[in-house]
Write a protein that holds these residues in place. Structure first.
Motif, PDB file in Angstrom:
ATOM      1  N   LEU A   1       6.075   3.489 -10.279  1.00  9.45           N
ATOM      2  CA  LEU A   1       6.480   2.140  -9.511  1.00  9.45           C
ATOM      3  C   LEU A   1       7.982   1.922  -9.489  1.00  9.45           C
ATOM      4  O   LEU A   1       8.431   1.078  -8.491  1.00  9.45           O
ATOM      5  CB  LEU A   1       6.207   0.955 -10.769  1.00  9.45           C
ATOM      6  CG  LEU A   1       4.659   0.708 -10.761  1.00  9.45           C
ATOM      7  CD1 LEU A   1       3.977  -0.121 -11.887  1.00  9.45           C
ATOM      8  CD2 LEU A   1       4.108   0.227  -9.476  1.00  9.45           C
ATOM      9  N   SER A   2       8.805   2.862  -9.959  1.00 11.19           N
ATOM     10  CA  SER A   2      10.483   2.765  -9.935  1.00 11.19           C
ATOM     11  C   SER A   2      10.702   3.040  -8.463  1.00 11.19           C
ATOM     12  O   SER A   2      11.762   2.769  -8.036  1.00 11.19           O
ATOM     13  CB  SER A   2      11.231   3.691 -10.838  1.00 11.19           C
ATOM     14  OG  SER A   2      10.893   5.034 -10.830  1.00 11.19           O
ATOM     15  N   ASP A   3       9.672   3.797  -7.869  1.00 15.17           N
ATOM     16  CA  ASP A   3      10.140   4.218  -6.103  1.00 15.17           C
ATOM     17  C   ASP A   3       9.446   3.067  -5.264  1.00 15.17           C
ATOM     18  O   ASP A   3       9.428   3.427  -4.098  1.00 15.17           O
ATOM     19  CB  ASP A   3       9.172   5.639  -6.057  1.00 15.17           C
ATOM     20  CG  ASP A   3       9.957   6.712  -6.951  1.00 15.17           C
ATOM     21  OD1 ASP A   3      11.174   6.652  -7.411  1.00 15.17           O
ATOM     22  OD2 ASP A   3       9.309   7.643  -6.958  1.00 15.17           O
ATOM     23  N   ILE A   4       8.955   2.345  -5.888  1.00 16.56           N
ATOM     24  CA  ILE A   4       8.284   1.352  -4.821  1.00 16.56           C
ATOM     25  C   ILE A   4       9.087   0.611  -3.611  1.00 16.56           C
ATOM     26  O   ILE A   4       8.607   0.467  -2.597  1.00 16.56           O
ATOM     27  CB  ILE A   4       7.657   0.033  -5.682  1.00 16.56           C
ATOM     28  CG1 ILE A   4       6.337  -0.733  -4.624  1.00 16.56           C
ATOM     29  CG2 ILE A   4       8.623  -0.913  -6.081  1.00 16.56           C
ATOM     30  CD1 ILE A   4       5.748  -1.546  -5.598  1.00 16.56           C
TER      31      ILE A   4
ATOM     32  N   LEU B   1      -0.461   2.813  10.208  1.00 19.62           N
ATOM     33  CA  LEU B   1      -0.267   1.428  10.215  1.00 19.62           C
ATOM     34  C   LEU B   1       1.175   0.875   9.721  1.00 19.62           C
ATOM     35  O   LEU B   1       1.962  -0.044   9.952  1.00 19.62           O
ATOM     36  CB  LEU B   1      -1.253   0.721   9.357  1.00 19.62           C
ATOM     37  CG  LEU B   1      -2.732   0.850   9.829  1.00 19.62           C
ATOM     38  CD1 LEU B   1      -3.541   0.191   9.145  1.00 19.62           C
ATOM     39  CD2 LEU B   1      -2.618   0.233  11.268  1.00 19.62           C
ATOM     40  N   LEU B   2       1.820   1.487   8.648  1.00 21.98           N
ATOM     41  CA  LEU B   2       3.092   1.288   8.157  1.00 21.98           C
ATOM     42  C   LEU B   2       4.057   1.636   9.113  1.00 21.98           C
ATOM     43  O   LEU B   2       5.031   0.670   9.211  1.00 21.98           O
ATOM     44  CB  LEU B   2       3.393   1.957   6.762  1.00 21.98           C
ATOM     45  CG  LEU B   2       4.579   1.731   6.054  1.00 21.98           C
ATOM     46  CD1 LEU B   2       4.919   0.599   5.632  1.00 21.98           C
ATOM     47  CD2 LEU B   2       4.636   2.756   5.135  1.00 21.98           C
ATOM     48  N   ILE B   3       3.972   2.649   9.742  1.00 26.24           N
ATOM     49  CA  ILE B   3       4.969   3.104  10.847  1.00 26.24           C
ATOM     50  C   ILE B   3       5.056   2.045  11.798  1.00 26.24           C
ATOM     51  O   ILE B   3       6.127   1.648  12.385  1.00 26.24           O
ATOM     52  CB  ILE B   3       4.568   4.465  11.350  1.00 26.24           C
ATOM     53  CG1 ILE B   3       4.833   5.417  10.083  1.00 26.24           C
ATOM     54  CG2 ILE B   3       5.632   4.902  12.664  1.00 26.24           C
ATOM     55  CD1 ILE B   3       4.378   6.930  10.213  1.00 26.24           C
ATOM     56  N   ARG B   4       3.697   1.611  12.587  1.00 24.87           N
ATOM     57  CA  ARG B   4       3.742   0.519  13.485  1.00 24.87           C
ATOM     58  C   ARG B   4       4.254  -0.682  12.965  1.00 24.87           C
ATOM     59  O   ARG B   4       4.855  -1.292  13.954  1.00 24.87           O
ATOM     60  CB  ARG B   4       2.285   0.321  13.762  1.00 24.87           C
ATOM     61  CG  ARG B   4       1.664   1.591  14.474  1.00 24.87           C
ATOM     62  CD  ARG B   4       0.185   1.329  14.973  1.00 24.87           C
ATOM     63  NE  ARG B   4      -0.291   2.464  15.594  1.00 24.87           N
ATOM     64  CZ  ARG B   4      -1.775   2.690  15.783  1.00 24.87           C
ATOM     65  NH1 ARG B   4      -2.618   1.663  15.374  1.00 24.87           N
ATOM     66  NH2 ARG B   4      -2.045   3.688  16.264  1.00 24.87           N
ATOM     67  N   GLU B   5       4.224  -1.249  11.760  1.00 23.01           N
ATOM     68  CA  GLU B   5       4.725  -2.206  11.124  1.00 23.01           C
ATOM     69  C   GLU B   5       6.368  -2.340  11.182  1.00 23.01           C
ATOM     70  O   GLU B   5       6.860  -3.199  11.551  1.00 23.01           O
ATOM     71  CB  GLU B   5       4.089  -2.713   9.703  1.00 23.01           C
ATOM     72  CG  GLU B   5       4.809  -4.037   9.355  1.00 23.01           C
ATOM     73  CD  GLU B   5       4.058  -4.500   8.014  1.00 23.01           C
ATOM     74  OE1 GLU B   5       4.078  -5.950   7.973  1.00 23.01           O
ATOM     75  OE2 GLU B   5       3.395  -3.832   7.320  1.00 23.01           O
ATOM     76  N   PHE B   6       6.811  -1.122  10.873  1.00 30.93           N
ATOM     77  CA  PHE B   6       8.295  -1.017  10.966  1.00 30.93           C
ATOM     78  C   PHE B   6       8.814  -0.983  12.154  1.00 30.93           C
ATOM     79  O   PHE B   6       9.763  -1.601  12.645  1.00 30.93           O
ATOM     80  CB  PHE B   6       8.633   0.588  10.288  1.00 30.93           C
ATOM     81  CG  PHE B   6       9.084   0.334   8.984  1.00 30.93           C
ATOM     82  CD1 PHE B   6      10.096  -0.246   8.436  1.00 30.93           C
ATOM     83  CD2 PHE B   6       8.138   1.226   7.935  1.00 30.93           C
ATOM     84  CE1 PHE B   6      10.365  -0.323   7.118  1.00 30.93           C
ATOM     85  CE2 PHE B   6       8.598   1.049   6.582  1.00 30.93           C
ATOM     86  CZ  PHE B   6       9.784   0.520   6.111  1.00 30.93           C
ATOM     87  N   ASP B   7       8.033  -0.406  13.515  1.00 30.94           N
ATOM     88  CA  ASP B   7       8.412  -0.477  14.555  1.00 30.94           C
ATOM     89  C   ASP B   7       8.376  -1.886  15.255  1.00 30.94           C
ATOM     90  O   ASP B   7       9.358  -2.213  16.041  1.00 30.94           O
ATOM     91  CB  ASP B   7       6.981   0.363  15.775  1.00 30.94           C
ATOM     92  CG  ASP B   7       7.120   1.949  15.406  1.00 30.94           C
ATOM     93  OD1 ASP B   7       8.451   2.270  14.826  1.00 30.94           O
ATOM     94  OD2 ASP B   7       6.342   2.528  15.563  1.00 30.94           O
TER      95      ASP B   7
ATOM     96  N   TYR C   1       0.845  -1.243   0.162  1.00 31.23           N
ATOM     97  CA  TYR C   1      -0.015  -0.009   0.044  1.00 31.23           C
ATOM     98  C   TYR C   1       0.984   1.175  -0.010  1.00 31.23           C
ATOM     99  O   TYR C   1       0.393   2.295  -0.330  1.00 31.23           O
ATOM    100  CB  TYR C   1      -0.918   0.047   1.115  1.00 31.23           C
ATOM    101  CG  TYR C   1      -1.578  -1.332   1.227  1.00 31.23           C
ATOM    102  CD1 TYR C   1      -2.884  -1.529   0.453  1.00 31.23           C
ATOM    103  CD2 TYR C   1      -1.630  -2.266   2.498  1.00 31.23           C
ATOM    104  CE1 TYR C   1      -3.500  -2.620   0.473  1.00 31.23           C
ATOM    105  CE2 TYR C   1      -2.450  -3.036   2.713  1.00 31.23           C
ATOM    106  CZ  TYR C   1      -3.431  -3.436   1.639  1.00 31.23           C
ATOM    107  OH  TYR C   1      -4.044  -4.647   1.714  1.00 31.23           O
ATOM    108  N   ALA C   2       2.182   1.091   0.172  1.00 30.83           N
ATOM    109  CA  ALA C   2       2.966   2.357   0.339  1.00 30.83           C
ATOM    110  C   ALA C   2       2.987   3.279  -0.735  1.00 30.83           C
ATOM    111  O   ALA C   2       3.055   4.619  -0.550  1.00 30.83           O
ATOM    112  CB  ALA C   2       4.477   1.690   0.877  1.00 30.83           C
TER     113      ALA C   2
END
Length: 510
Positions: free
Chosen positions: A457-460, A418-424, A311-312
């Motif tokens: 998509l090159s930044d994915i 949610l992405l930040i929490r997954e990194f944490d 989703y990023a």
């Protein structure tokens, strides 16, 4: 690997060379590689005058101090740690010595009344700005093809893109024009061109380096990021650039301090989601090879999942487009920027400013007869912005509009959390994460310019760290069969910059 900055400084202090000689060499290299279109403007008069003043300071110190060690210390203390060092800055950094165009037509003749904080800090340490580097206009793009002044070409294969948006800065390093350059990274803009050109590019923790005086794209993800040949040089620059600035309220207290010695045995997570479908096989193989090198150094490497990664990209292009549409609102031909119908001197007539034949600014100045305020706004912005700027402004305005704010922008920010929490959660078990920088090596010029989705998509691989404000580095990691550079990315938790660079330095040496 050795520090190029320390080697040049040692030669200048010892008298083996001079600041003027180093600047002359850099200016000659810039002229030699003019065909790659890395620089939009060079500053020979300013740079040589400043070099002469620095040489005069060194001469005076040499007369006063006879003890060699005391003399060296005095030069570093009184002239600076970057004494006589040439560098270039991406042309979205405000500089009093030159134009600041953000590679856009609307700012093509804008002269800044101030220096960005990063420029001030480098100048205070004796560094010498020799030119401004090309970029995608207002840092919107992924290849440095979206510049109003023409595309920058890859340093290894001139038929390919330099990467974006700090493509000019990366090419200036790769072609040995300067030992270091300033870029800015919003989603990939330092790391991806570093990977495409085989140099080191660093995105620090959000809030480590002041962004004051940098033309804004996305306020919640923009960071100042240097590009160098070696990680040792990156450490020197981060030590100089980090720290508080009363003009930037997003900064942390200065926590950066260079770490010495080999890093402890670390737990490293290889992000499985970044080496799956859609990635070039040679990029995958090189990334797995880097993981194996980490293991031979005694570190533990395990594959991990980052499920929010899918989703990023959607989160990134909603949040950053919204912030961009707000930040670019001031460029309207009234407050800032060129006004429709008001003639400017074409860049082609100005010395030391480069534009390629396909440059959009070489056309006749508009003679449109804007009669109302709305006409001025509309015509000025239509003529001044590239199509990619307009596309993102429209997306951003849409997601912020009444009736769509909750459905898009608010949902994107919740998903970002949610992405930040997954990194944490991952960093609770792992010291660092690794993965590729981009799905492929540098692609051909023009290949994706008319396909925005392919460009995005090159930044994915890089936008997840940007959305979470995490430090991340792009290290050269070999090349493919065609000799095109491939980079590997190391991502760390918030404020782990010194530890991350220490690991990167140990792997670079290996």
């Amino acid at each position: 690997m050795n520090s190029e900055i320390l080697e040049i400084r040692s030669r200048i202090v010892s008298g083996e060379t001079t600041a003027r000689a180093e600047i002359e060499k850099a200016l000659a290299a810039a002229k030699e590689h003019e065909d790659l279109h890395a620089l939009l403007e060079i500053l020979p008069e300013y740079a040589l005058n400043r070099a002469d003043k620095i040489d005069a300071q060194i001469t005076e110190l040499r007369k006063k101090i006879t003890n060699p060690d005391q003399f060296k210390e005095a030069v570093v203390t009184e002239v600076g740690r970057l004494v006589g060092m040439p560098y270039v800055a991406k042309d979205n950094f405000m500089t009093k010595q030159s134009h600041t165009t953000a590679a856009s037509k609307i700012l093509e003749n804008f002269e800044s009344p101030l220096d960005a904080t990063a420029i001030e800090k480098l100048n205070n340490e004796g560094a010498i700005l020799i030119g401004k580097a090309n970029l995608d206009a207002f840092a919107n793009g992924g290849s440095t093809e979206n510049s109003a002044f023409g595309a920058t070409r890859n340093a290894v294969d001139s038929s390919r893109v330099a990467g974006g948006t700090s493509g000019g800065s990366a090419v200036a390093i790769a072609k040995n024009i300067v030992p270091f350059a300033l870029g800015s990274d919003t989603g990939a803009s330092v790391r991806q061109p570093a990977s495409f050109n085989g140099v080191v590019g660093y995105k620090p923790t959000y809030g480590m380096i002041s962004r004051y005086g940098v033309v804004e794209f996305s306020s919640s993800t923009d960071v100042v990021g240097p590009l160098t040949h070696t990680v040792a040089d990156m450490e020197i620059l981060c030590e100089i650039l980090a720290g508080r600035d009363g003009r930037d309220s997003t900064l942390h207290e200065n926590y950066f301090e260079v770490e010495g010695g080999k890093p402890d045995k670390l737990k490293v997570g290889l992000i499985r989601d970044l080496i799956g479908e859609g990635i070039d096989p040679e990029v995958r193989q090189n990334t797995l090879g880097f993981a194996e090198k980490l293991r031979t150094q005694g570190h533990t490497v395990t594959e991990v999942d980052l499920s929010m990664n899918k989703y990023a990209l959607a989160i990134y292009y909603i949040v950053t487009a919204a912030e961009l549409s707000s930040n670019l609102a001031c460029f309207d031909g009234i407050r800032y920027g060129r006004r429709a119908g008001v003639p400017d001197e074409p860049i082609a007539n100005q010395p030391n400013r480069f534009a390629t034949p396909d440059s959009q600014v070489l056309t006749e100045t508009s003679t449109s007869d804007a009669k109302t305020l709305d006409d001025i706004y509309g015509k000025s912005r239509n003529e001044g912005f590239m199509s990619e700027n307009k596309r993102r402004i429209m997306i951003g305005t849409f997601v912020l509009s009444s009736g769509y704010f909750d459905a898009y922008y608010l949902q994107a920010q919740k998903a970002r959390t949610l992405l930040i929490r997954e990194f944490d959660k991952l960093f609770a078990d792992y010291d660092f994460l690794i993965g590729p920088v981009a799905p492929t090596p540098a692609y051909k010029l023009g290949e994706n310019i008319n396909d925005s989705l392919k460009m995005y998509l090159s930044d994915i691989m890089t936008v997840p760290a940007s959305l979470a404000g995490l430090p991340a580095i792009s290290l050269p990691n070999g090349s493919n069969k065609e000799g095109l550079p491939i980079g590997v990315q190391i991502i760390g938790p918030m404020k782990s910059d010194a530890k991350l660079l220490n690991l990167a330095k140990s792997m670079e040496t290996e």
